[in-house]
Design a protein around this motif. Structure first.
Motif, PDB file in Angstrom:
ATOM      1  N   HIS A  66       0.835  -1.205   0.000  1.00 51.57           N
ATOM      2  CA  HIS A  66       0.000   0.000   0.000  1.00 51.57           C
ATOM      3  C   HIS A  66       0.870   1.255   0.000  1.00 51.57           C
ATOM      4  CE1 HIS A  66      -3.570   2.440   0.841  1.00 51.57           C
ATOM      5  NE2 HIS A  66      -2.785   3.132   1.658  1.00 51.57           N
ATOM      6  N   LEU A  67       1.916   1.264   0.813  1.00 47.60           N
ATOM      7  CA  LEU A  67       2.797   2.430   0.869  1.00 47.60           C
ATOM      8  C   LEU A  67       3.437   2.720  -0.484  1.00 47.60           C
ATOM      9  CD1 LEU A  67       4.896   2.455   4.178  1.00 47.60           C
ATOM     10  CD2 LEU A  67       3.207   4.124   3.412  1.00 47.60           C
ATOM     11  N   ARG A  68       3.888   1.682  -1.127  1.00 44.60           N
ATOM     12  CA  ARG A  68       4.533   1.873  -2.432  1.00 44.60           C
ATOM     13  C   ARG A  68       3.546   2.417  -3.457  1.00 44.60           C
ATOM     14  NH1 ARG A  68       6.703  -3.565  -1.190  1.00 44.60           N
ATOM     15  NH2 ARG A  68       8.792  -3.291  -0.295  1.00 44.60           N
ATOM     16  N   SER A  69       2.305   1.946  -3.396  1.00 44.50           N
ATOM     17  CA  SER A  69       1.309   2.364  -4.390  1.00 44.50           C
ATOM     18  C   SER A  69       0.817   3.782  -4.149  1.00 44.50           C
ATOM     19  CB  SER A  69       0.114   1.399  -4.387  1.00 44.50           C
ATOM     20  OG  SER A  69      -0.596   1.475  -3.159  1.00 44.50           O
ATOM     21  N   THR A  70       0.948   4.264  -2.907  1.00 43.06           N
ATOM     22  CA  THR A  70       0.456   5.610  -2.584  1.00 43.06           C
ATOM     23  C   THR A  70       1.589   6.618  -2.414  1.00 43.06           C
ATOM     24  OG1 THR A  70       0.423   5.094  -0.209  1.00 43.06           O
ATOM     25  CG2 THR A  70      -1.617   4.708  -1.455  1.00 43.06           C
ATOM     26  N   ARG A  71       2.802   6.220  -2.701  1.00 43.64           N
ATOM     27  CA  ARG A  71       3.955   7.096  -2.479  1.00 43.64           C
ATOM     28  C   ARG A  71       3.811   8.417  -3.249  1.00 43.64           C
ATOM     29  NH1 ARG A  71       8.992   5.772   0.294  1.00 43.64           N
ATOM     30  NH2 ARG A  71      10.071   7.772   0.327  1.00 43.64           N
ATOM     31  N   HIS A  72       3.437   8.332  -4.513  1.00 47.14           N
ATOM     32  CA  HIS A  72       3.315   9.549  -5.326  1.00 47.14           C
ATOM     33  C   HIS A  72       2.213  10.448  -4.781  1.00 47.14           C
ATOM     34  CE1 HIS A  72       3.350  12.216  -8.772  1.00 47.14           C
ATOM     35  NE2 HIS A  72       2.049  12.018  -8.918  1.00 47.14           N
ATOM     36  N   LYS A  73       1.122   9.842  -4.321  1.00 43.52           N
ATOM     37  CA  LYS A  73       0.007  10.621  -3.779  1.00 43.52           C
ATOM     38  C   LYS A  73       0.456  11.426  -2.572  1.00 43.52           C
ATOM     39  CE  LYS A  73      -4.736  10.064  -2.071  1.00 43.52           C
ATOM     40  NZ  LYS A  73      -5.812   9.074  -1.768  1.00 43.52           N
ATOM     41  N   GLU A  75       3.575  12.337  -1.922  1.00 46.40           N
ATOM     42  CA  GLU A  75       4.580  13.309  -2.344  1.00 46.40           C
ATOM     43  C   GLU A  75       3.946  14.551  -2.957  1.00 46.40           C
ATOM     44  OE1 GLU A  75       7.029  11.024  -4.923  1.00 46.40           O
ATOM     45  OE2 GLU A  75       8.264  10.178  -3.309  1.00 46.40           O
ATOM     46  N   THR A  76       2.760  14.420  -3.539  1.00 45.15           N
ATOM     47  CA  THR A  76       2.079  15.552  -4.174  1.00 45.15           C
ATOM     48  C   THR A  76       0.953  16.108  -3.297  1.00 45.15           C
ATOM     49  OG1 THR A  76       0.616  14.007  -5.354  1.00 45.15           O
ATOM     50  CG2 THR A  76       2.629  14.711  -6.483  1.00 45.15           C
ATOM     51  N   TYR A  77       0.959  15.736  -2.028  1.00 43.00           N
ATOM     52  CA  TYR A  77      -0.075  16.174  -1.081  1.00 43.00           C
ATOM     53  C   TYR A  77      -0.037  17.688  -0.928  1.00 43.00           C
ATOM     54  CZ  TYR A  77      -2.983  15.741   3.153  1.00 43.00           C
ATOM     55  OH  TYR A  77      -3.993  15.810   4.081  1.00 43.00           O
ATOM     56  N   ILE A  78      -1.194  18.300  -0.808  1.00 44.41           N
ATOM     57  CA  ILE A  78      -1.285  19.756  -0.678  1.00 44.41           C
ATOM     58  C   ILE A  78      -1.030  20.160   0.774  1.00 44.41           C
ATOM     59  CG2 ILE A  78      -2.781  21.779  -0.910  1.00 44.41           C
ATOM     60  CD1 ILE A  78      -4.279  20.283  -3.111  1.00 44.41           C
ATOM     61  N   GLY A  79       0.053  20.899   0.987  1.00 41.91           N
ATOM     62  CA  GLY A  79       0.422  21.308   2.339  1.00 41.91           C
ATOM     63  C   GLY A  79       1.116  20.189   3.092  1.00 41.91           C
ATOM     64  N   PRO A  80       1.434  20.418   4.370  1.00 38.24           N
ATOM     65  CA  PRO A  80       2.108  19.388   5.170  1.00 38.24           C
ATOM     66  C   PRO A  80       1.239  18.131   5.295  1.00 38.24           C
ATOM     67  CG  PRO A  80       2.227  21.527   6.261  1.00 38.24           C
ATOM     68  CD  PRO A  80       1.264  21.679   5.122  1.00 38.24           C
ATOM     69  N   GLY A 205      -5.858  20.362   1.321  1.00 36.16           N
ATOM     70  CA  GLY A 205      -6.536  21.008   0.207  1.00 36.16           C
ATOM     71  C   GLY A 205      -8.051  20.929   0.307  1.00 36.16           C
ATOM     72  N   LYS A 206      -8.551  20.295   1.375  1.00 31.30           N
ATOM     73  CA  LYS A 206     -10.009  20.133   1.550  1.00 31.30           C
ATOM     74  C   LYS A 206     -10.616  21.282   2.346  1.00 31.30           C
ATOM     75  CE  LYS A 206      -9.821  16.106  -0.468  1.00 31.30           C
ATOM     76  NZ  LYS A 206     -10.190  14.843   0.192  1.00 31.30           N
ATOM     77  N   ALA A 210      -2.889  26.665   6.631  1.00 29.69           N
ATOM     78  CA  ALA A 210      -1.597  27.166   6.166  1.00 29.69           C
ATOM     79  C   ALA A 210      -0.903  26.072   5.354  1.00 29.69           C
ATOM     80  CB  ALA A 210      -0.733  27.567   7.357  1.00 29.69           C
ATOM     81  N   LEU A 211      -0.391  26.417   4.189  1.00 30.15           N
ATOM     82  CA  LEU A 211       0.262  25.435   3.325  1.00 30.15           C
ATOM     83  C   LEU A 211       1.729  25.242   3.684  1.00 30.15           C
ATOM     84  CD1 LEU A 211      -1.288  26.381  -0.139  1.00 30.15           C
ATOM     85  CD2 LEU A 211      -2.019  24.622   1.489  1.00 30.15           C
ATOM     86  N   LYS A 212       2.245  26.095   4.556  1.00 29.42           N
ATOM     87  CA  LYS A 212       3.617  25.960   5.035  1.00 29.42           C
ATOM     88  C   LYS A 212       3.619  26.070   6.553  1.00 29.42           C
ATOM     89  CE  LYS A 212       5.821  27.879   0.880  1.00 29.42           C
ATOM     90  NZ  LYS A 212       6.727  28.929   0.358  1.00 29.42           N
ATOM     91  N   PRO A 213       4.621  25.512   7.205  1.00 29.19           N
ATOM     92  CA  PRO A 213       4.697  25.620   8.669  1.00 29.19           C
ATOM     93  C   PRO A 213       4.716  27.076   9.119  1.00 29.19           C
ATOM     94  CG  PRO A 213       6.279  24.011   7.842  1.00 29.19           C
ATOM     95  CD  PRO A 213       5.724  24.718   6.642  1.00 29.19           C
TER      96      PRO A 213
END
Length: 302
Positions: A66-73, A75-80, A205-206, A210-213
């Protein structure tokens, strides 16, 4: 209950605990446990001499996949990206080490590891598997597991947050922070926060976050001092309910609207008891475990 069901039920808490620490998601961990049950149900159990090891191997491989299949998701997550919080009981953990292993801060650190390193670290450092046992579990050579364990341990050691050992002090400071936040007391907030405190907010993104710390005591204190005076996600302050609960092994806060949970907050402390980091999780997709109210007594021993 059949013998097969009984054996699986005996190990279910362990399987969830392994899966949750590796994935950082209660929902995905529950799915992995359910998939493990399906595999267990169809297996020839007469050939299985060590059910606990067999089931742990199944769930570990499921979560690695599961981790391998969702890695890209991720990595492209909106914000922290922050883990999905869970409600825990006061007696969930027996030692500071156990508390640390399920904390939001530690799960954030584990997220920076590769899938294999994360699985190896959890199985070795939290549950006490031997390198040989882990090698069988993750289907790697023992040498590869030892290398992954060393890399993961060094990585975590460099980034591991410092924890105050006094749980009663954690609760006292959290209660003070809770009162200051709900009362808009910026002066008390300033006293509780470390000068270089960092606020991490996860809206995914929902919802607006804050998108940054956010860093610095003044900025973070101002952020929380306004909670009791501003409308959030369309909810008036008078309609917002806040309570202290146990989240991921430590005192935390849940903020709710009349019809839903809207956020959780957990705190990290330095050795002097000042707040060094705040994790604010507001992505509604990550609040289902809190909303459902299921309390987890998370296993810490293999």
């Amino acid at each position: 209950m059949s013998t097969g069901q009984q054996v699986f039920h005996e190990h279910r808490r362990l399987l969830f605990s392994v899966a949750y620490r590796i994935l950082g998601s209660a929902a995905d961990a529950e799915d992995a446990v359910q998939d493990a049950w399906i595999k267990w149900s169809s297996a020839d159990r007469s050939q299985i001499t060590q059910p606990k090891a067999y089931l742990t191997r199944i769930v570990s491989n499921l979560v690695l996949e599961h981790l391998r299949s969702t890695r890209h998701k991720r990595e492209t997550y909106i914000g922290p990206w922050l883990p999905e919080p869970i409600l825990t009981t006061d007696d969930t953990t027996d030692t500071v080490t156990d508390t640390e292993s399920v904390s939001i801060a530690m799960l954030v650190v584990l997220e920076t590891l590769s899938p294999l390193e994360r699985a190896v670290f959890v199985l070795k450092e939290v549950f006490g598997f031997s390198h040989a046992e882990i090698a069988k579990t993750v289907e790697r050579s023992e040498a590869a597991v030892r290398q992954a364990a060393h890399r993961a341990r060094e990585h975590v050691r460099a980034r591991r947050p410092r924890f105050t050992t006094d749980r009663s002090q954690q609760r006292k400071i959290t209660e003070q922070f809770f009162a200051a936040t709900t009362g808009g007391d910026i002066n008390t907030l300033m006293e509780l926060l470390s000068p270089d405190v960092t606020l991490w907010t996860d809206g995914g993104g929902k919802v607006r976050q804050a998108l940054k710390p956010v860093t610095g005591a003044q900025t973070v204190a101002s952020w929380f001092a306004t909670i009791s005076t501003v409308t959030y996600q369309g909810i008036q302050p008078a309609d917002m309910h806040a309570e202290l609960v146990d989240i991921n092994g430590s005192p935390g806060m849940v903020f709710s609207a009349p019809d839903r949970v809207i956020a959780t907050i957990t705190l990290d402390f330095d050795t002097d008891g000042r707040i060094t980091a705040i994790h604010n999780i507001a992505n509604p997709d990550k609040l289902h475990a809190i909303t459902n109210g299921t309390t987890h007594n998370v296993a810490t021993k293999y």
